[in-house]
Design an enzyme around this catalytic site. Structure first.
Site, short mmCIF file in Angstrom:
data_model
loop_
_atom_site.label_atom_id
_atom_site.label_comp_id
_atom_site.label_asym_id
_atom_site.label_seq_id
_atom_site.Cartn_x
_atom_site.Cartn_y
_atom_site.Cartn_z
N GLU A 150 -7.23 -5.44 -1.10
CA GLU A 150 -6.05 -4.35 -1.79
C GLU A 150 -5.68 -3.59 -0.63
O GLU A 150 -4.76 -2.95 -0.94
CB GLU A 150 -6.35 -4.02 -3.10
N GLN A 192 -9.08 7.43 -13.22
CA GLN A 192 -8.74 6.34 -12.51
C GLN A 192 -9.34 5.18 -13.42
O GLN A 192 -10.61 5.32 -13.97
CB GLN A 192 -9.36 6.12 -11.17
N GLY A 221 -4.78 -0.15 -3.00
CA GLY A 221 -4.98 -0.93 -4.43
C GLY A 221 -5.75 -0.05 -5.50
O GLY A 221 -5.50 1.25 -5.56
N HIS A 222 -6.57 -0.81 -6.21
CA HIS A 222 -7.40 0.03 -7.04
C HIS A 222 -8.12 1.15 -6.77
O HIS A 222 -8.20 2.00 -7.52
CB HIS A 222 -8.21 -1.23 -7.54
N PHE A 223 -8.57 1.03 -5.46
CA PHE A 223 -9.49 1.99 -4.90
C PHE A 223 -8.58 2.76 -3.67
O PHE A 223 -9.28 3.10 -2.76
CB PHE A 223 -10.73 1.57 -4.31
#
Length: 281
Positions: A171, A99, A261-263
């Site tokens: 997000e 990631q 989102g990102h996580f």
């Protein structure tokens, strides 16, 4: 899940380990601005069937944090350290789950050791320029204009509690599903001595990855590792186009988008674990 430490190049490296070594191994490489803590849920989901190892990079999480004058925090040096970690643990073949920052580290490892890689699991990590999202382009604009004041101010925002909550909550498809311990743990780690200087050094080195994107893409074309792409489509660092780009070079790949989102693993660990299990089978 066990919490362990090991000495690598005279540095103490913390890692989480779960599952039987008799099973297929998955090496989980974390991103910015987190640590192996971000993988705790998916490790729990997968540990009955797989052997999982998730290290904290030097300067992150519970690993040692030498000052920037004592260690040159670059993606190349971080990769060398994790490569030695792999050798010391005698991981001869494994799947890579990557990631964000885990991408530049993992793709370097895979390119140098293609025969060790059984497959790639990519979660919001870029190997193509068309994958730059809103924040990725913003950072690029600061650098293009040589606006270091603006760049560092944005970096400081990303490392602040407000900025961390922004990344985790704004997000997400449902912010109520996000465990507050995630961003509070990151914030605690980021407020230790030397942490900000370390993050600034590695953040500033991110541009070193772009010139070697073609090398990673050549590795994809030549070795065709089977690949699973899991992508939170609301990620402001990396856009969905970055996920779609992998299919240009990888014939044996599948891509799944999530309303996160990102996580995204904070919300979709169970769903991601099912996809990973089907992928490895």
């Amino acid at each position: 899940m066990k919490s362990k430490t090991i000495k690598i190049n005279n540095h103490s490296i913390f890692y989480r380990e779960a599952g039987s070594p008799e099973n297929e191994t998955i090496l989980l490489l974390h991103g910015f601005p987190s640590s192996s803590h971000m993988y705790r849920e998916i490790i729990n989901e997968l540990s009955d069937n797989y052997h999982l190892i998730a290290p904290d990079y030097l300067g992150f999480g519970l690993s040692d944090m030498p000052e920037v004058s004592e260690f040159d925090y670059t993606f190349e040096n971080t990769t060398l350290l994790i490569s030695n970690f792999i050798k010391v643990l005698k991981l001869e073949s494994f799947y890579l789950l990557m990631q964000d920052y885990g991408g530049p580290v993992g793709f370097r490892i895979a390119t140098a050791n293609p025969n060790s890689i059984k497959g790639l699991i990519i979660q919001n990590a870029n190997a193509y320029m068309e994958g730059m999202g809103e924040w990725g382009m913003k950072i690029g604009t600061f650098k293009k204009n040589n606006d270091m004041q603006g760049l560092l101010a944005f970096k400081d925002y990303l490392l602040s509690l407000e900025g961390l909550k922004d990344q985790y909550l704004n997000e997400a498809s449902d912010s109520d599903k996000i465990d507050a311990s995630s961003y509070l743990t990151d914030y605690a780690f980021l407020n230790r001595p030397n942490a900000r200087e370390i993050q600034t050094a590695l953040f500033s080195d991110y541009g070193s990855n772009f010139p070697i994107y073609p090398e990673w893409q050549e590795y994809f074309r030549n070795h065709q590792p089977k690949t699973l792409v899991l992508w939170g489509k609301n990620d402001r660092y990396f856009s969905p186009e970055g996920a779609k780009a992998y299919s240009k070079d990888l014939k044996n790949s599948e891509t799944h988008f999530f309303e996160g989102g990102h996580f995204m693993l904070e919300e979709y660990a169970e769903e991601a674990a099912k996809l990973i299990t089907n992928f490895i089978k």
